[in-house]
Design a protein around this motif. Sequence first.
Motif, PDB file in Angstrom:
ATOM      1  N   ALA A 354       0.827  -1.209   0.000  1.00  0.00           N
ATOM      2  CA  ALA A 354       0.000   0.000   0.000  1.00  0.00           C
ATOM      3  C   ALA A 354       0.860   1.258   0.000  1.00  0.00           C
ATOM      4  O   ALA A 354       0.560   2.231  -0.701  1.00  0.00           O
ATOM      5  CB  ALA A 354      -0.921  -0.007   1.217  1.00  0.00           C
ATOM      6  N   MET A 355       1.927   1.255   0.763  1.00  0.00           N
ATOM      7  CA  MET A 355       2.792   2.436   0.829  1.00  0.00           C
ATOM      8  C   MET A 355       3.536   2.679  -0.474  1.00  0.00           C
ATOM      9  O   MET A 355       3.874   3.814  -0.810  1.00  0.00           O
ATOM     10  CB  MET A 355       3.788   2.271   1.980  1.00  0.00           C
ATOM     11  CG  MET A 355       3.140   2.233   3.347  1.00  0.00           C
ATOM     12  SD  MET A 355       4.316   1.983   4.692  1.00  0.00           S
ATOM     13  CE  MET A 355       5.165   3.559   4.697  1.00  0.00           C
ATOM     14  N   ALA A 356       3.759   1.606  -1.237  1.00  0.00           N
ATOM     15  CA  ALA A 356       4.516   1.732  -2.487  1.00  0.00           C
ATOM     16  C   ALA A 356       3.632   1.974  -3.696  1.00  0.00           C
ATOM     17  O   ALA A 356       4.117   2.372  -4.752  1.00  0.00           O
ATOM     18  CB  ALA A 356       5.342   0.472  -2.715  1.00  0.00           C
ATOM     19  N   ALA A 357       2.320   1.738  -3.572  1.00  0.00           N
ATOM     20  CA  ALA A 357       1.464   1.739  -4.760  1.00  0.00           C
ATOM     21  C   ALA A 357       0.240   2.622  -4.614  1.00  0.00           C
ATOM     22  O   ALA A 357      -0.811   2.306  -5.126  1.00  0.00           O
ATOM     23  CB  ALA A 357       1.031   0.304  -5.068  1.00  0.00           C
ATOM     24  N   SER A 358       0.360   3.746  -3.930  1.00  0.00           N
ATOM     25  CA  SER A 358      -0.806   4.594  -3.731  1.00  0.00           C
ATOM     26  C   SER A 358      -1.074   5.546  -4.895  1.00  0.00           C
ATOM     27  O   SER A 358      -2.128   6.158  -4.977  1.00  0.00           O
ATOM     28  CB  SER A 358      -0.654   5.413  -2.445  1.00  0.00           C
ATOM     29  OG  SER A 358       0.514   6.192  -2.498  1.00  0.00           O
ATOM     30  N   ALA A 359      -0.127   5.706  -5.805  1.00  0.00           N
ATOM     31  CA  ALA A 359      -0.341   6.572  -6.962  1.00  0.00           C
ATOM     32  C   ALA A 359      -1.276   5.907  -7.972  1.00  0.00           C
ATOM     33  O   ALA A 359      -1.361   4.694  -8.062  1.00  0.00           O
ATOM     34  CB  ALA A 359       1.002   6.888  -7.619  1.00  0.00           C
ATOM     35  N   ASP A 360      -2.014   6.746  -8.746  1.00  0.00           N
ATOM     36  CA  ASP A 360      -2.946   6.258  -9.775  1.00  0.00           C
ATOM     37  C   ASP A 360      -3.909   5.214  -9.196  1.00  0.00           C
ATOM     38  O   ASP A 360      -4.176   4.169  -9.796  1.00  0.00           O
ATOM     39  CB  ASP A 360      -2.181   5.645 -10.956  1.00  0.00           C
ATOM     40  CG  ASP A 360      -1.260   6.650 -11.616  1.00  0.00           C
ATOM     41  OD1 ASP A 360      -1.651   7.826 -11.710  1.00  0.00           O
ATOM     42  OD2 ASP A 360      -0.158   6.255 -12.029  1.00  0.00           O
ATOM     43  N   PHE A 361      -4.436   5.519  -8.027  1.00  0.00           N
ATOM     44  CA  PHE A 361      -5.224   4.533  -7.291  1.00  0.00           C
ATOM     45  C   PHE A 361      -6.455   4.070  -8.072  1.00  0.00           C
ATOM     46  O   PHE A 361      -6.713   2.874  -8.191  1.00  0.00           O
ATOM     47  CB  PHE A 361      -5.651   5.111  -5.944  1.00  0.00           C
ATOM     48  CG  PHE A 361      -6.594   4.223  -5.184  1.00  0.00           C
ATOM     49  CD1 PHE A 361      -6.129   3.100  -4.524  1.00  0.00           C
ATOM     50  CD2 PHE A 361      -7.950   4.490  -5.160  1.00  0.00           C
ATOM     51  CE1 PHE A 361      -6.984   2.263  -3.835  1.00  0.00           C
ATOM     52  CE2 PHE A 361      -8.818   3.669  -4.477  1.00  0.00           C
ATOM     53  CZ  PHE A 361      -8.329   2.555  -3.812  1.00  0.00           C
ATOM     54  N   LEU A 362      -7.234   4.992  -8.601  1.00  0.00           N
ATOM     55  CA  LEU A 362      -8.496   4.621  -9.240  1.00  0.00           C
ATOM     56  C   LEU A 362      -8.281   3.719 -10.451  1.00  0.00           C
ATOM     57  O   LEU A 362      -8.970   2.711 -10.621  1.00  0.00           O
ATOM     58  CB  LEU A 362      -9.265   5.878  -9.661  1.00  0.00           C
ATOM     59  CG  LEU A 362      -9.969   6.648  -8.536  1.00  0.00           C
ATOM     60  CD1 LEU A 362     -10.576   7.926  -9.081  1.00  0.00           C
ATOM     61  CD2 LEU A 362     -11.047   5.794  -7.889  1.00  0.00           C
ATOM     62  N   ASP A 363      -7.332   4.072 -11.291  1.00  0.00           N
ATOM     63  CA  ASP A 363      -7.091   3.284 -12.490  1.00  0.00           C
ATOM     64  C   ASP A 363      -6.602   1.882 -12.124  1.00  0.00           C
ATOM     65  O   ASP A 363      -7.047   0.873 -12.679  1.00  0.00           O
ATOM     66  CB  ASP A 363      -6.063   3.993 -13.373  1.00  0.00           C
ATOM     67  CG  ASP A 363      -6.039   3.436 -14.787  1.00  0.00           C
ATOM     68  OD1 ASP A 363      -7.106   3.011 -15.276  1.00  0.00           O
ATOM     69  OD2 ASP A 363      -4.963   3.400 -15.401  1.00  0.00           O
TER      70      ASP A 363
END
Length: 493
Positions: A354-363
């Motif tokens: 979660a801490m590494a992959a919070s960007a572009d969440f919706l897509d």
Amino acid sequence: MTTPERPPPSPLPSPSPSPLAMERRTIDPIPEEERHGSPAGLFTLWFGASMQITAVVDGALAVVFGADALWAIPALLIGNVLGGVVMALHSAQGPRLGVPQMISSRAQFGVLGAVLPLVLVILMYMGFAATGSVLAGQAVRRILHLPDATLGIPLFGALTAVVAVAGYRLIHLAGRVATVTGIVGLGYLVVAVFTRYDVPAHVGVKPFDAATFLLAVSLGAGWQLTFGPYVADYSRYLPRSTSERATFRATFAGTVTGSVWAMSLGALIAAVAGDRFLSDQVGFVGELAGPAALGYVMYLVVLVGKVTANCLNAYGGFMSILTTVTAFDGRSRITPAARVAYITGFSAVATVIAMAASADFLDNFKNFILLLLTVFTPWSAINLVDYYLVSRERVDVPALYDPDGRYGRWNVPALSCYALGILAQVPFLATKLYTGPLTSRLGGADVSWIVGLAVTSAVYYPWARRTTTFDDDTADAPGASRERLPDAPQHAE
């Protein structure tokens, strides 16, 4: 005249364990004397788990990716109803069998064969736990006034692990609390949307588009279908006499009502807010609530809903990991220390993701949901067709733990049907990573999950009917692995 002796007083029932006490059971069958509760608890659990911010985001996706809210809301309803039927049919297996959902799938795939879908299930739980932690981290940041949302994610992960370690009773309690906070919080937000925005001016402005309508249906169905691999985990403690219809109705009503409410709110928010919602989903919800004090309360509502939902993922992930490991060593129980280690490790990995992959969440979230549909619709089709239409609810529970028992180690035909069900969906996929050759002919609509359910069921059912033996005298014969068991007692309605 002698006075008749009074019968000795009946022993008092043993007090129920505190919800804070660690659950004793894991993947082993629940004895009848430990069964408790009623189907009403399933309604609050699944309503509370669905009436939360991730479902709001899921509903918003339909509008973000092109649908008009006027058409997205009924499409989300259709998808949730279709997927909810499948999900609730899995739930109805819990009281009858008293075992976790993925343990019961050994009856279809074999004790070792069930490991294949289990690995995918664990990845699913990890993905949902991570995406849920992203949103919860935003709420924690605002509650504690942290400088960065990623700082709130580890705190939320620790809270999730504590509740999941306690287990079944505390998770159900969390569902009851989330039901109340969800009704109050999301009910208030519905009113706020209509009082702060001119909603009629933002809906019905786009012409009907079949592709985005079907996308919204898929998002709703995918939300429900991905509950399938763990839904019976939370009904397995109900008394065996519990009506299957009551179990089905409570689960279906809770999950569909909560999900449609939250997703419809998400579709309306996306329609009126546009980019403001895309950039900061939780922040926008807090602003929509109004003054700072109400915004703070709304962040707490978000956090309570996410704790309930993410505990399902951590608990389900733990049960699935344990089911995988014990397929090879034959165990059915572990020590409390091992339980803590499994759940803590799972939560830690989800937190790091979660801490590494919070960007572009919706897509990313949209593609994650649609990818899960591809993997789990064939599993659901095989499990339900076998349980309700082939074995007719008769399962040899002890054999689920014995690789040399009637279900064997590997059920190659069932695994082949599962693989075929996944492959059949490939030409119809519409994801960021891959678009199938037939998708363009359907206007870009993703109907792969419908194809997966239909093809898998059509192939598996006739094969299973031909290879299932109904003579109980052959139950111990060499090579016999799928014999029908004697009729079980009828359920009380």
